[in-house]
Design a protein around this motif. Structure first.
Motif, PDB file in Angstrom:
ATOM      1  N   GLY A 179       9.991 -44.110   9.354  1.00 55.05           N
ATOM      2  CA  GLY A 179       8.968 -45.067   9.782  1.00 55.05           C
ATOM      3  C   GLY A 179       9.407 -46.494   9.538  1.00 55.05           C
ATOM      4  O   GLY A 179       9.163 -47.386  10.358  1.00 55.05           O
ATOM      5  N   ASP A 180      10.070 -46.741   8.407  1.00 54.97           N
ATOM      6  CA  ASP A 180      10.601 -48.070   8.105  1.00 54.97           C
ATOM      7  C   ASP A 180      11.613 -48.500   9.161  1.00 54.97           C
ATOM      8  O   ASP A 180      11.589 -49.627   9.652  1.00 54.97           O
ATOM      9  N   VAL A 181      12.526 -47.586   9.489  1.00 55.96           N
ATOM     10  CA  VAL A 181      13.612 -47.911  10.401  1.00 55.96           C
ATOM     11  C   VAL A 181      13.083 -48.206  11.806  1.00 55.96           C
ATOM     12  O   VAL A 181      13.490 -49.184  12.455  1.00 55.96           O
ATOM     13  N   ILE A 182      12.174 -47.374  12.295  1.00 60.96           N
ATOM     14  CA  ILE A 182      11.620 -47.596  13.631  1.00 60.96           C
ATOM     15  C   ILE A 182      10.829 -48.902  13.665  1.00 60.96           C
ATOM     16  O   ILE A 182      10.931 -49.677  14.624  1.00 60.96           O
ATOM     17  N   SER A 183      10.047 -49.153  12.627  1.00 58.46           N
ATOM     18  CA  SER A 183       9.253 -50.388  12.568  1.00 58.46           C
ATOM     19  C   SER A 183      10.147 -51.618  12.585  1.00 58.46           C
ATOM     20  O   SER A 183       9.859 -52.604  13.276  1.00 58.46           O
ATOM     21  N   THR A 184      11.226 -51.572  11.825  1.00 55.69           N
ATOM     22  CA  THR A 184      12.160 -52.702  11.788  1.00 55.69           C
ATOM     23  C   THR A 184      12.770 -52.946  13.162  1.00 55.69           C
ATOM     24  O   THR A 184      12.911 -54.093  13.603  1.00 55.69           O
ATOM     25  N   TYR A 185      13.106 -51.861  13.853  1.00 52.96           N
ATOM     26  CA  TYR A 185      13.702 -52.010  15.184  1.00 52.96           C
ATOM     27  C   TYR A 185      12.701 -52.617  16.170  1.00 52.96           C
ATOM     28  O   TYR A 185      13.041 -53.525  16.929  1.00 52.96           O
ATOM     29  N   ILE A 186      11.472 -52.125  16.168  1.00 53.88           N
ATOM     30  CA  ILE A 186      10.456 -52.665  17.076  1.00 53.88           C
ATOM     31  C   ILE A 186      10.193 -54.134  16.778  1.00 53.88           C
ATOM     32  O   ILE A 186      10.091 -54.959  17.690  1.00 53.88           O
ATOM     33  N   ARG A 191      10.780 -59.784  18.319  1.00 55.95           N
ATOM     34  CA  ARG A 191      11.205 -61.143  17.982  1.00 55.95           C
ATOM     35  C   ARG A 191      12.225 -61.660  18.989  1.00 55.95           C
ATOM     36  O   ARG A 191      12.169 -62.818  19.413  1.00 55.95           O
ATOM     37  N   ALA A 192      13.164 -60.804  19.355  1.00 56.08           N
ATOM     38  CA  ALA A 192      14.185 -61.199  20.324  1.00 56.08           C
ATOM     39  C   ALA A 192      13.561 -61.490  21.686  1.00 56.08           C
ATOM     40  O   ALA A 192      13.932 -62.455  22.362  1.00 56.08           O
ATOM     41  N   LEU A 193      12.602 -60.655  22.084  1.00 60.72           N
ATOM     42  CA  LEU A 193      11.926 -60.851  23.367  1.00 60.72           C
ATOM     43  C   LEU A 193      11.209 -62.198  23.408  1.00 60.72           C
ATOM     44  O   LEU A 193      11.299 -62.943  24.394  1.00 60.72           O
ATOM     45  N   ARG A 204      18.555 -73.614  28.711  1.00 60.00           N
ATOM     46  CA  ARG A 204      19.347 -73.246  27.545  1.00 60.00           C
ATOM     47  C   ARG A 204      19.766 -71.779  27.609  1.00 60.00           C
ATOM     48  O   ARG A 204      19.172 -70.978  28.336  1.00 60.00           O
ATOM     49  N   ASP A 205      20.777 -71.432  26.847  1.00 65.01           N
ATOM     50  CA  ASP A 205      21.295 -70.069  26.812  1.00 65.01           C
ATOM     51  C   ASP A 205      20.222 -69.111  26.294  1.00 65.01           C
ATOM     52  O   ASP A 205      19.758 -69.251  25.160  1.00 65.01           O
ATOM     53  N   THR A 206      19.829 -68.144  27.097  1.00 63.30           N
ATOM     54  CA  THR A 206      18.799 -67.193  26.688  1.00 63.30           C
ATOM     55  C   THR A 206      19.366 -66.034  25.879  1.00 63.30           C
ATOM     56  O   THR A 206      18.620 -65.293  25.240  1.00 63.30           O
ATOM     57  N   GLY A 207      20.688 -65.878  25.895  1.00 63.00           N
ATOM     58  CA  GLY A 207      21.297 -64.774  25.161  1.00 63.00           C
ATOM     59  C   GLY A 207      21.543 -65.084  23.701  1.00 63.00           C
ATOM     60  O   GLY A 207      21.540 -64.177  22.861  1.00 63.00           O
ATOM     61  N   ALA A 208      21.739 -66.364  23.370  1.00 65.10           N
ATOM     62  CA  ALA A 208      22.061 -66.755  21.992  1.00 65.10           C
ATOM     63  C   ALA A 208      20.990 -66.350  20.979  1.00 65.10           C
ATOM     64  O   ALA A 208      21.315 -65.788  19.925  1.00 65.10           O
ATOM     65  N   PRO A 209      19.705 -66.580  21.240  1.00 67.78           N
ATOM     66  CA  PRO A 209      18.697 -66.187  20.248  1.00 67.78           C
ATOM     67  C   PRO A 209      18.588 -64.671  20.079  1.00 67.78           C
ATOM     68  O   PRO A 209      18.241 -64.191  18.997  1.00 67.78           O
ATOM     69  N   ILE A 210      18.891 -63.922  21.123  1.00 66.86           N
ATOM     70  CA  ILE A 210      18.864 -62.466  21.030  1.00 66.86           C
ATOM     71  C   ILE A 210      19.937 -62.001  20.050  1.00 66.86           C
ATOM     72  O   ILE A 210      19.692 -61.167  19.170  1.00 66.86           O
ATOM     73  N   ASP A 211      21.117 -62.555  20.185  1.00 68.81           N
ATOM     74  CA  ASP A 211      22.212 -62.191  19.287  1.00 68.81           C
ATOM     75  C   ASP A 211      21.897 -62.601  17.848  1.00 68.81           C
ATOM     76  O   ASP A 211      22.193 -61.863  16.899  1.00 68.81           O
ATOM     77  N   ALA A 212      21.277 -63.760  17.680  1.00 68.80           N
ATOM     78  CA  ALA A 212      20.935 -64.244  16.336  1.00 68.80           C
ATOM     79  C   ALA A 212      19.936 -63.308  15.663  1.00 68.80           C
ATOM     80  O   ALA A 212      20.069 -62.985  14.479  1.00 68.80           O
ATOM     81  N   VAL A 213      18.919 -62.870  16.413  1.00 67.67           N
ATOM     82  CA  VAL A 213      17.921 -61.941  15.870  1.00 67.67           C
ATOM     83  C   VAL A 213      18.578 -60.604  15.525  1.00 67.67           C
ATOM     84  O   VAL A 213      18.295 -59.999  14.485  1.00 67.67           O
ATOM     85  N   TYR A 214      19.483 -60.152  16.382  1.00 67.13           N
ATOM     86  CA  TYR A 214      20.145 -58.866  16.141  1.00 67.13           C
ATOM     87  C   TYR A 214      21.066 -58.926  14.932  1.00 67.13           C
ATOM     88  O   TYR A 214      21.221 -57.941  14.206  1.00 67.13           O
ATOM     89  N   GLY A 220      20.708 -54.736   7.517  1.00 62.15           N
ATOM     90  CA  GLY A 220      20.165 -53.544   6.891  1.00 62.15           C
ATOM     91  C   GLY A 220      21.224 -52.466   6.740  1.00 62.15           C
ATOM     92  O   GLY A 220      22.398 -52.675   7.048  1.00 62.15           O
ATOM     93  N   GLU A 221      20.812 -51.295   6.272  1.00 61.49           N
ATOM     94  CA  GLU A 221      21.743 -50.192   6.065  1.00 61.49           C
ATOM     95  C   GLU A 221      21.446 -48.975   6.942  1.00 61.49           C
ATOM     96  O   GLU A 221      22.266 -48.070   7.029  1.00 61.49           O
TER      97      GLU A 221
END
Length: 224
Positions: A179-186, A191-193, A204-214, A220-221
């Motif tokens: 549940g932790d892992v799925i919640s973190t992914y969602i 946030r990226a969206l 501006r570059d729309t891909g840069a913030p996506i990479d930063a969030v990822y 994590g582990e």
């Protein structure tokens, strides 16, 4: 978990109560009896594990005190599904729906469920933006993981969920950890969206913030 057919003699009063309980839990009589008996004799069931995962997700994404609560719980169509929605800052504030379906057993590729993302709209500009985001997100993920199983179709996105760990203990993770892992992914996806939509139309570059969030997600582990 293997199942067999058994004959039981039960009173009509008990069956009426079982049927009502099954209706409230959106399941059938046999499954409800199985869950009740499994709980009584302390035997874990796929349904129990799913409920633990969904309860944990609800606490993490919707619970009291959750910072920047961006999600609203949707009605649950079945005991195997969990659904949320989150508004996007785009003109009329459309809502994106996140639906998680868990499998009762892993599929041949090791997936234990899937995430579906989508929104209902006839706005072609918005559909194009969502399609572009899905492609950017998928490209970002594929830079770090080779076995991403995802597909985008216009405003819809479907991704299989497989546990990935840095220490190889994915098979031993508890329902709460899943549940932790799925919640973190969602949360990361959302946030990226939203970071993407903050830059749409700005030049501006729309891909840069996506990479930063990822990149933050990768600290994590355990991942999906």
């Amino acid at each position: 978990m293997a199942k067999s057919v058994y004959s039981l003699v039960l009173s009509d009063e008990v069956i009426r109560e079982i049927d009502q309980l099954a209706y409230r839990n959106q399941t059938n009589r046999s499954n409800m009896v199985n869950q009740i008996l499994a709980e009584y004799v302390s035997v874990p069931t796929p349904e129990k594990r799913m409920q633990e995962i969904f309860d944990r997700m609800e606490a993490l994404l919707l619970g009291t005190g959750v910072e920047n609560n961006a999600f609203q719980l949707q009605s649950l169509p079945s005991e195997t599904m969990f659904s949320l929605r989150s508004a996007i800052a785009y003109k009329y504030n459309p809502s994106v729906r996140y639906s998680v379906e868990l499998y009762k057993q892993r599929d041949d590729d090791g997936a234990f469920g899937e995430l579906r993302v989508g929104l209902r709209t006839q706005n072609q500009a918005l559909i194009q933006c969502m399609s572009e985001f899905y492609n950017l997100w998928n490209s970002t993920e594929c830079q770090y993981f080779e076995d991403i199983d995802a597909a985008a179709d216009g405003e819809k996105y479907v991704r299989k969920l497989k546990l990935k760990t840095t220490d190889g203990t994915g098979e031993k993770l508890s329902g709460l950890t899943v549940g932790d892992v799925i919640s973190t992914y969602i949360r990361t996806f959302d946030r990226a969206l939203k970071a993407y939509f903050e830059r749409v139309g700005s030049g501006r570059d729309t891909g840069a913030p996506i990479d930063a969030v990822y990149q933050q997600y990768l600290k994590g582990e355990v991942f999906v």
